[in-house]
Design a protein around this motif. Structure first.
Motif, mmCIF file in Angstrom:
data_model
loop_
_atom_site.group_PDB
_atom_site.id
_atom_site.type_symbol
_atom_site.label_atom_id
_atom_site.label_comp_id
_atom_site.label_asym_id
_atom_site.label_seq_id
_atom_site.Cartn_x
_atom_site.Cartn_y
_atom_site.Cartn_z
ATOM 1 N N UNK A 280 0.859 -1.178 0.000
ATOM 2 C CA UNK A 280 0.000 0.000 0.000
ATOM 3 C C UNK A 280 0.900 1.233 0.000
ATOM 4 N N UNK A 281 0.538 2.233 -0.782
ATOM 5 C CA UNK A 281 1.349 3.445 -0.886
ATOM 6 C C UNK A 281 1.477 4.135 0.474
ATOM 7 N N UNK A 282 2.689 4.581 0.780
ATOM 8 C CA UNK A 282 2.929 5.309 2.028
ATOM 9 C C UNK A 282 2.956 6.822 1.797
ATOM 10 N N UNK A 283 3.052 7.244 0.549
ATOM 11 C CA UNK A 283 3.059 8.675 0.224
ATOM 12 C C UNK A 283 2.525 8.846 -1.203
ATOM 13 N N UNK A 284 2.225 10.084 -1.540
ATOM 14 C CA UNK A 284 1.719 10.404 -2.879
ATOM 15 C C UNK A 284 2.461 11.629 -3.424
ATOM 16 N N UNK A 285 3.768 11.677 -3.154
ATOM 17 C CA UNK A 285 4.572 12.843 -3.507
ATOM 18 C C UNK A 285 4.719 13.035 -5.012
ATOM 19 N N UNK A 286 4.475 11.988 -5.789
ATOM 20 C CA UNK A 286 4.644 12.086 -7.237
ATOM 21 C C UNK A 286 3.786 13.196 -7.831
ATOM 22 N N UNK A 287 2.662 13.512 -7.192
ATOM 23 C CA UNK A 287 1.760 14.531 -7.747
ATOM 24 C C UNK A 287 2.365 15.932 -7.714
ATOM 25 N N UNK A 288 3.424 16.145 -6.920
ATOM 26 C CA UNK A 288 4.101 17.448 -6.944
ATOM 27 C C UNK A 288 4.764 17.700 -8.290
ATOM 28 N N UNK A 289 5.192 16.625 -8.936
ATOM 29 C CA UNK A 289 5.938 16.743 -10.183
ATOM 30 C C UNK A 289 5.112 16.336 -11.404
ATOM 31 N N UNK A 290 4.189 15.412 -11.206
ATOM 32 C CA UNK A 290 3.306 14.977 -12.296
ATOM 33 C C UNK A 290 1.875 15.044 -11.756
ATOM 34 N N UNK A 291 1.242 16.207 -11.842
ATOM 35 C CA UNK A 291 -0.110 16.363 -11.276
ATOM 36 C C UNK A 291 -1.126 15.446 -11.951
ATOM 37 N N UNK A 292 -2.116 15.027 -11.179
ATOM 38 C CA UNK A 292 -3.185 14.184 -11.718
ATOM 39 C C UNK A 292 -4.146 15.033 -12.553
ATOM 40 N N UNK A 293 -4.395 14.680 -13.809
ATOM 41 C CA UNK A 293 -5.418 15.381 -14.583
ATOM 42 C C UNK A 293 -6.800 14.937 -14.135
ATOM 43 N N UNK A 294 -7.856 15.616 -14.580
ATOM 44 C CA UNK A 294 -9.217 15.193 -14.211
ATOM 45 C C UNK A 294 -9.464 13.728 -14.572
ATOM 46 N N UNK A 295 -10.113 13.020 -13.672
ATOM 47 C CA UNK A 295 -10.425 11.616 -13.920
ATOM 48 C C UNK A 295 -9.319 10.653 -13.549
ATOM 49 N N UNK A 296 -8.217 11.155 -13.000
ATOM 50 C CA UNK A 296 -7.095 10.300 -12.619
ATOM 51 C C UNK A 296 -6.746 10.570 -11.158
ATOM 52 N N UNK A 297 -6.221 9.558 -10.471
ATOM 53 C CA UNK A 297 -5.984 8.201 -10.946
ATOM 54 C C UNK A 297 -7.284 7.418 -11.149
ATOM 55 N N UNK A 298 -7.209 6.452 -12.023
ATOM 56 C CA UNK A 298 -8.377 5.660 -12.406
ATOM 57 C C UNK A 298 -8.654 4.601 -11.340
ATOM 58 N N UNK A 299 -9.929 4.471 -10.943
ATOM 59 C CA UNK A 299 -10.319 3.475 -9.954
ATOM 60 C C UNK A 299 -10.251 2.056 -10.500
ATOM 61 N N UNK A 300 -10.305 1.087 -9.591
ATOM 62 C CA UNK A 300 -10.155 -0.319 -9.971
ATOM 63 C C UNK A 300 -11.212 -0.762 -10.974
ATOM 64 N N UNK A 301 -12.494 -0.472 -10.689
ATOM 65 C CA UNK A 301 -13.560 -0.948 -11.572
ATOM 66 C C UNK A 301 -13.405 -0.385 -12.973
ATOM 67 N N UNK A 302 -13.099 0.897 -13.090
ATOM 68 C CA UNK A 302 -12.936 1.501 -14.401
ATOM 69 C C UNK A 302 -11.702 0.955 -15.110
#
Length: 519
Positions: A280-302
Motif C-alpha cells: 500500500x502506498x505510504x506517500x503520494x509525492x509524485x503529484x508534486x511533479x506529475x499532477x493528476x489530470x481530471x479523472x485520474x488516478x483511475x479506480x479499480x472498476x474503471x
C-alpha cells in the motif's frame, strides 16, 4: 523552428515487454524521439510504431552495447527484469542495473526512470520475496549511479497483458468456487496501466535535483479477494465463493495458479510469493511533479472495464491483414504473450475455391435470409429454437437487403460488425451465449493466384459456463464450421460453373483463370 533533432531523445529498454511496448507510443505522442535497445531487434519489427523509432541491438548486461545506445540520450528508461528466467534472476538484474547506471553516467544522461515494485512498510529487504527484493535492489543501484533517477514503485498493474492482471482474470473467470491461499486477504493498492504510463512519461521532465523513489497507486486499497469479487461484478459473472485456507504455501500456490491459468509457472511463482506482502502506498509525492489530470488516478472498476474494452468491441478478432489500428494503452498488443488477453477459442477453416474471387464474395455477401443458410437449415433451426426458448432473437430475423450487406445489418441471428467489400465480413452473434462470438468470412488469393476461402469462428467465453459450452460442442465443430466452409465454396463454384467442390475442376471443362495460373 524546431526540428526533430531538437526534441529530447529517450532510450527505452524492454520495448518488447508489457510496459515498454506501451510506453514507446506515449513518448512519441508527447514529442520525444525514441531509441529502443533490444537483444533481438527483429522482434520489434511488427510493432505499430516500428517505423518511428531507432532500434539498436544490445543487452543491458553488456557495457559496450549499452554505452553505444546511450549516446545523445537525455532520458533513459530501465524497464527490463529477469523475472521468469529461472534461478539466478536476481544476479542478472543486479548486473544489468550496474551496467546501465554506469554507462548512463558516462554518457551524460540527464535522467534515469525505472519502474519497480511497491514494497511493504517496515519489512527489511532481506525478508521480501525474491521478486520484490530484486526490484528494490535495482532501484537502489540506479539511485546511487550519480544520474538523477526516478524510481516508480507500483503494486498490481491493471491492464490486459499484465501478468498480475491476467492471473486475476483467469482465476476469477474460471473458478466460480475457489479454495484459495491465505494471501487473498492481503491488502493491495492496484494501479491502472494508463496511470503508470502517464507517470512514466511525466517523470522525464522532473527537475535535476530530484533523485528518489515514489509510491504510485490507484485510489482503491483492496484485498486480492476484493479484487476478484469486483472483477466478477464488472464482468457480470455470478458472485464468486472464495474460501481461504492457510495450508497453501507460496510454492503450492504457484502450482495451483499454474493449473488454473495459462500464466507460466516461472512468472506465476515469484508473483504469488510477493502477494504475501501488504503493498500500500505510504506517500503520494509524485503529484508534486506529475499532477493528476481530471479523472485520474483511475479506480479499480474503471481500470478493469478499460482492460476488457477491446474484447467487448471485438478487437480480439485480429484482422486477416494484420493491420494494426490505433490502440489505447490498456489494449492488448499482437506481440503480447499468448496467455495474455483472456481466453479466445478459434476454429479456422480454409479451402481453395475454383471460382473467381468475385463469385465467392457474392456468396458470402448473400449468406442467410431467403438466400440460403450455411450450415444446413436443420442445424441452423435447432440453434435458433434453443435461443428462442431462453428469450433470444432466434434465427428468423432474415436480412434487410437480399444482395447487399451494411455494418449493423442483421443476418438471421448474426449482426454485421465489419465489412470490407470484396474481402471480409465479420458477424457478431446476437443469440444468447455464455460469452461473445464472431464469425469471419474472408476472400483471398494465394501466391499461385488461386482463390481461397478463409473462415474463422471466435468465441470469448464468459465464466466457467462459457468454457464448458465451447468444449462440449467441439465434437460438432467439423459438422457446423467445416460444413459451412464446404457449402460456401461449393455454392460459389456452382454459381460460376466451375469445380466439384472438392478442389478439382470438373471433367471436360477448362479451369478458371485463377486455377490455370497455379500451373
Amino acid at each position: 523552428m524546431e526540428t526533430s533533432a531538437d526534441r529530447p531523445l529517450c532510450l527505452v529498454t524492454g520495448a518488447g515487454g508489457y510496459i515498454g511496448g506501451r510506453l514507446v507510443p506515449e513518448l512519441l505522442a508527447a514529442g520525444y524521439r525514441v531509441r529502443c535497445l533490444a537483444r533481438s531487434p527483429g522482434k520489434l519489427r511488427d510493432r505499430p510504431w516500428a517505423g518511428e523509432v531507432e532500434v539498436v541491438r544490445g543487452d543491458v548486461t553488456d557495457p559496450a552495447s549499452v554505452g553505444a545506445a546511450m549516446r545523445g540520450v537525455a532520458v533513459a528508461y530501465y524497464l527490463v527484469h529477469a523475472l521468469g528466467t529461472g534461478r539466478g534472476f536476481e544476479d542478472t538484474d543486479r548486473a544489468g542495473a550496474r551496467v546501465f547506471g554506469t554507462q548512463a553516467a558516462g554518457a551524460g544522461v540527464r535522467r534515469i526512470v525505472y519502474l519497480g515494485g511497491l514494497t511493504p512498510a517496515g519489512v527489511p529487504e532481506r525478508e521480501l520475496s525474491p521478486h520484490l527484493r530484486s526490484r528494490s535492489e535495482v532501484g537502489r543501484i540506479l539511485l546511487a549511479s550519480g544520474v538523477p533517477t526516478t524510481v516508480l514503485r507500483a503494486a498490481v498493474i491493471i491492464g490486459s497483458g499484465s501478468a498480475s492482471f491476467e492471473m486475476l482474470r483467469y482465476l476469477t473467470e474460471r473458478l466460480p468456487v475457489m479454495v484459495t491461499p491465505s494471501w487473498v486477504r492481503t491488502r493491495i493498492q492496484p494501479i491502472a496501466v494508463r496511470d503508470v504510463l502517464r507517470l512514466l512519461v511525466g517523470s522525464a521532465r522532473m527537475p535535476a535535483d530530484v533523485n528518489r523513489a515514489f509510491d504510485i497507486g490507484g485510489p482503491d486499497v483492496l484485498t486480492y479477494r476484493d479484487m476478484m469479487l469486483r472483477y466478477a461484478a464488472v464482468v457480470g459473472l455470478p458472485r464468486r465463493v472464495i474460501l481461504p485456507v492457510p495450508v497453501l504455501t507460496p510454492r503450492l500456490s504457484s502450482h495451483w495458479v499454474g493449473l488454473v491459468t495459462p500464466v507460466p509457472a516461472s512468472i506465476a511463482r515469484p508473483l504469488t510469493e510477493s502477494l504475501r506482502h501488504e503493498v500500500v502506498c505510504r506517500e503520494n509525492d509524485i503529484t508534486r511533479y506529475v499532477p493528476d489530470p481530471p479523472g485520474h488516478p483511475i479506480g479499480f472498476d474503471e481500470a478493469v472495464r478499460l482492460a476488457l474494452k477491446r474484447v467487448r468491441e471485438a478487437e480480439v478478432a485480429t484482422r486477416w491483414s494484420s493491420v494494426s489500428a490505433a490502440r489505447a494503452p490498456s489494449d492488448p498488443l499482437p506481440t503480447d504473450p499468448a496467455w495474455a488477453g483472456g481466453s479466445l477459442y478459434t476454429d479456422l477453416r480454409e479451402r481453395p475455391v475454383h471460382a473467381p474471387p468475385e463469385a465467392l464474395w457474392r456468396v458470402i455477401e448473400g449468406i442467410g435470409g431467403e438466400n440460403g443458410r450455411h450450415p444446413p437449415p436443420l442445424a441452423w433451426s435447432v440453434r435458433g429454437i434453443a435461443d428462442r426458448l431462453v428469450g433470444g432473437v432466434g434465427t428468423h430475423r432474415g436480412r434487410r437487403d437480399a444482395h447487399r450487406l451494411r455494418v449493423g445489418d442483421s443476418v438471421d441471428f448474426w449482426r454485421v460488425e465489419e465489412i470490407e467489400p470484396g474481402r471480409l465480413v465479420r458477424l457478431r452473434a446476437d443469440i444468447r451465449l455464455p460469452g461473445l462470438a464472431w464469425l469471419e468470412m474472408y476472400v483471398g488469393v494465394d501466391d499461385t493466384g488461386r482463390t481461397r476461402y478463409r473462415q474463422r469462428a471466435l468465441f470469448h467465453p464468459h465464466g466457467l459456463l462459457g468454457h464448458t459450452c465451447w468444449w462440449s460442442l467441439s465434437p460438432f465443430h467439423a459438422l457446423l464450421f467445416g460444413g459451412m466452409a464446404r457449402n460456401i465454396a461449393r455454392t460459389a463454384e456452382r454459381a460460376d460453373g466451375h469445380g466439384l467442390g472438392d478442389g478439382t475442376p470438373p471433367p471436360g471443362r477448362t479451369a478458371s483463370p485463377a486455377v490455370r495460373r497455379t500451373g
